[in-house]
Design an enzyme around this catalytic site. Structure first.
Site, PDB file in Angstrom:
ATOM      1  CG  HIS A   1      -1.850   1.203   1.220  1.00  0.00           C
ATOM      2  ND1 HIS A   1      -2.946   1.180   0.617  1.00  0.00           N
ATOM      3  CD2 HIS A   1      -2.011   2.201   2.104  1.00  0.00           C
ATOM      4  CE1 HIS A   1      -3.673   2.148   0.672  1.00  0.00           C
ATOM      5  NE2 HIS A   1      -2.928   2.949   1.681  1.00  0.00           N
TER       6      HIS A   1
ATOM      7  CG  HIS B   1     -10.251   3.502   3.370  1.00  0.00           C
ATOM      8  ND1 HIS B   1     -10.431   3.814   4.687  1.00  0.00           N
ATOM      9  CD2 HIS B   1      -8.672   3.695   3.703  1.00  0.00           C
ATOM     10  CE1 HIS B   1      -9.643   4.074   5.636  1.00  0.00           C
ATOM     11  NE2 HIS B   1      -8.605   3.880   4.877  1.00  0.00           N
TER      12      HIS B   1
END
Length: 767
Positions: free
Chosen positions: A65, A116
């Site tokens: 990420h 998200h």
């Protein structure tokens, strides 16, 4: 207001000195998401084993990420395939918290889309809410005032038992946080497909405005300058979120990951926004970084790495909600509503005065040094001593193997029109009603009505129009348009062309509003990079998007990569969400998607082919195969020029792009936008383009748009299209009296019937 550290719990601290003398100590590197080669590399960099705190930092900053370790070899194309002309409006590009684009008159706009996804599956409300909060802080950290948000969303099958839980939680989270911030939600997407079951995509885009001189960057320079953490206190929420949730696939056999989901407070963020803007206006901070993924680990290492020296901080100075947190947990915490800044000694008093005014807590952590090292102490003992670049920028880079899936040839050969489910419906009117009541084509007002689209008073357009439009300058009317688009089915059939199609549609949507496209942000949602077939999809999509951006002349300013979107061995369809930003000289000239004036002529721009592979109609028949529609970016540019010029010069009163659902969807949506019907004939179109009426209605050929033209402008409009050599055909007229959509020789549907069918689907499933 508290500015001194909370009571701390005593720990057995793993110091740098201790690490140097205890190489045999076992550390939980695998549990933190590191591979064995990565742990070995950390030992090599440090010349010793890492401390527990250093291990925590490397684990989150080297996660997929944060580090883009599997994707950066491909993402480099976004920087390489850029012409000087494309850079003309670019003030800040890839590498900062968000890109910044010059829109004229000394104004700039910063915008970015992020994901998200994983947190929103685990804890839908908080996952989605903090997705909005995080992207808004990226915008703040550039020196801008946030002015709007958007939310491209994807869910599993609408009738799956778990979909309602996710839809209710995610939509409530987005609305609850965004509405509380006072930010209009001006657009996005809502798509339902079983491939997203267990892996919803919650992408969030934010846009902010600023003057050129107000741009702020994330760097720590100036030896002796102070480092300060301000905003909310640090708690145990979100610990390891970047590595635990966002950098691995879901496995139902593993324990709950709820603690790794952050908890947001939009009212604290609203105060933080005003506080930051006052700091910027008074030039009190020299560098600033929001705390999102990886928390303090990210903020300290990126600020130090981007600066000219080093940084030395005392971790016990951090204000805590939970005094039992270990140093590693404090470094990894992703508690929301926090910022880190660099302040000169001369501005310390001014900084503290602003904090007092807004009642924002802060703690002075340390200072900028000239050592080139990031040193973090715990009560005077050093627990981190690293070169910040090795943490923030020089992590592992993988050129992962990839190959074209063996099954793709058979899939692409399975064209819809040659399949056994392509029978032309006997009742085309009933087919249109079926299409417009299907989950993906149905009205999304159940979602958008939960968002405030017009707060602040600067929204000129919002959903269901093709693009969201925001006024930037109240005096001149200067403003921007934004649209996000992606089609996972297209990308599954052909990732390279599918990515081009995503850009083409977003570009077209901005142009139909009347704005000139300027720049791009992207959120690349894919499965596991450890699967060579998924990696091939990713590589193809990035190449396609980079090539298309170059051809259309719009640079990528930044974005996000979200990998491991799969449960077990089942990956989502490749879903590169593309956001395009365009500029208006005056938003008063923006063009809505629906016609309003009786008697205006309705024109179709572009050519229609028998292209139904990957279409919404094929999806309704349970078919996925063949090749997506042909994308001709040269024609997209020509269409955009016609739409922009026609809007600016008052030649069109409405404009709507043709994409999912084809002409049938565009006709219905343009009629329902203001409740005004139309009389349409398709025979001439069918003859001209060599297609059937069914294909004319449901084909998803690209580079097309519907426009309504005042009678007084028809000659001028026709002359412009003819001069540019662009296909245009008068289909019919706006009919404000009939209250119906009449496609002569095919069907007549009342707008009441269409509206009822169009608006009933989401309430049926979600209440």
């Amino acid at each position: 207001m508290t500015t001194s550290p909370s009571e701390k719990t005593s720990f057995n601290i793993d110091t740098v000195a201790n690490a140097a003398t205890t190489p045999e100590t076992e550390l939980p590197w695998a549990e933190l998401g590191l591979k064995d080669n990565e742990f070995a590399r950390i030992n090599e960099i440090l010349g010793r084993r890492p401390t527990a705190a250093e291990l925590a930092m490397y684990s989150v900053m080297w996660s997929e990420h944060c580090s883009y370790k599997s994707s950066k070899v491909h993402l480099s194309q976004f920087g390489e395939k850029v012409t000087e002309e494309m850079k003309k409006h670019l003030l800040v590009g890839i590498g900062e918290n968000a890109g910044v684009v010059d829109i004229g008159d000394g104004w700039a706009v910063t915008f970015k889309v992020e994901s998200h996804n994983h947190p929103s599956f685990v804890e839908p409300y908080q996952g989605a809410a903090t997705g909005i909060g995080g992207i808004v802080r990226d915008i703040i950290s550039m020196g801008a005032r946030p002015v709007a948000v958007m939310d491209p969303l994807r869910f599993g099958a609408i009738d799956h038992p778990d979909t309602a839980r996710l839809v209710h939680g995610i939509v409530s989270g987005i609305g609850g946080y965004g509405n509380s911030l006072g930010l209009p939600n001006i657009g996005g997407e809502v798509v339902f497909d079983s491939v997203y079951q267990g892996n919803p995509l919650v992408n969030a885009l934010a846009v902010g405005v600023l003057r050129h001189e107000d741009i702020r960057l994330a760097n720590a320079s100036g030896v002796g300058n102070r480092v300060v953490l301000f905003g909310a206190r640090t708690g145990g929420d979100g610990i390891g979120g970047a590595s635990v949730l966002a950098s691995e696939s879901f496995d139902s056999t593993k324990p709950s990951k709820r603690p790794a989901v952050q908890v947001g407070d939009p009212f604290a963020e609203k105060v933080l926004i005003e506080c930051c803007l006052e700091l910027f206006k008074a030039s009190i901070v020299d560098g600033i970084q929001d705390l999102g993924a990886a928390g303090i680990s990210c903020a300290t290492s990126e600020l130090a790495s981007n600066g000219e020296g080093g940084m030395h901080v005392e971790l016990t100075s951090v204000l805590l909600r939970d005094p039992t947190l270990t140093p590693g947990e404090i470094l990894m915490s992703e508690s929301q509503e926090r910022m880190m800044a660099v302040v000169t000694p001369e501005n310390v008093a001014a900084f503290e005065a602003v904090m007092a005014k807004w009642d924002v807590e802060y703690s002075w952590l340390g200072e900028v040094t000239d050592t080139g090292r990031l040193i973090i102490d715990w009560d005077g003992e050093t627990i981190v001593d690293v070169d910040p670049r090795t943490v923030a920028h020089d992590g592992p880079v993988y050129n992962r193997p990839f190959h074209r899936p063996e099954w793709l040839d058979a899939l692409q050969a399975d064209s819809f029109l040659a399949s056994g489910v392509a029978e032309v419906p006997a009742d085309l009117g009933a087919a249109v009603v079926e299409l417009m009541s299907s989950p993906n084509m149905a009205s999304k007002s159940w979602v958008t009505d939960q968002y405030d689209r017009y707060v602040q008073g600067n929204t000129a357009q919002a959903m269901p129009d093709d693009a969201g439009v925001i006024r930037v300058d109240e005096t001149t009317g200067l403003g921007v348009a934004l649209s996000t688009d992606a089609n996972g089915r297209y990308c599954y059939l052909n990732p390279r062309e599918g990515a081009k199609l995503a850009l083409a549609e977003a570009y077209r949507n901005v142009a139909t509003s009347g704005a000139r496209p300027l720049a791009v942000t992207d959120c690349l949602n894919f499965g596991s990079p450890e699967d060579p077939e998924v990696m091939w999809q990713f590589a193809e999509s990035v190449t396609g998007l980079a090539d298309a951006c170059q051809e259309l002349g719009v640079p990528v300013t930044g974005g996000n990569v979200s990998l491991y979107n799969q449960t077990g061995g089942v990956a989502i369809h490749p879903t590169p969400v593309v956001g395009v930003l365009g500029v208006f000289d005056d938003v008063a000239r923006s063009t809505p998607s629906g016609w309003r004036v009786d008697g205006q002529a309705i024109y179709l721009l572009g050519t229609t082919r028998a292209e139904l592979d990957g279409s919404e109609w094929a999806n309704l028949r349970g078919h996925l195969g063949g090749q997506p529609p042909v994308v001709d970016l040269g024609r997209e540019k020509e269409l955009a020029e016609i739409l922009i010029n026609a809007s600016r010069d008052g030649m069109v009163d409405a404009a709507h792009d043709l994409s999912e659902g084809g002409l049938a969807a565009a006709l219905v949506e343009s009629s329902l936008r203001f409740g005004v019907g139309a009389r349409i004939g398709l025979d001439e179109l069918a003859v001209r383009d060599g297609i059937s009426i069914f294909e004319a209605l449901f084909s998803e050929s690209q580079a097309r748009a519907l426009v309504s033209v005042p009678r007084s402008e028809e000659v001028r409009f026709n002359d412009m299209c003819t001069a540019r050599g662009f296909e245009h055909l008068r289909l019919g007229v706006v009919d404000a009296e009939s209250g119906a959509l009449d496609v002569q020789g095919a069907f007549t549907l009342s707008l009441d019937e269409l509206r009822e069918a169009h608006e009933a689907t989401l309430p049926k499933y979600f209440g």
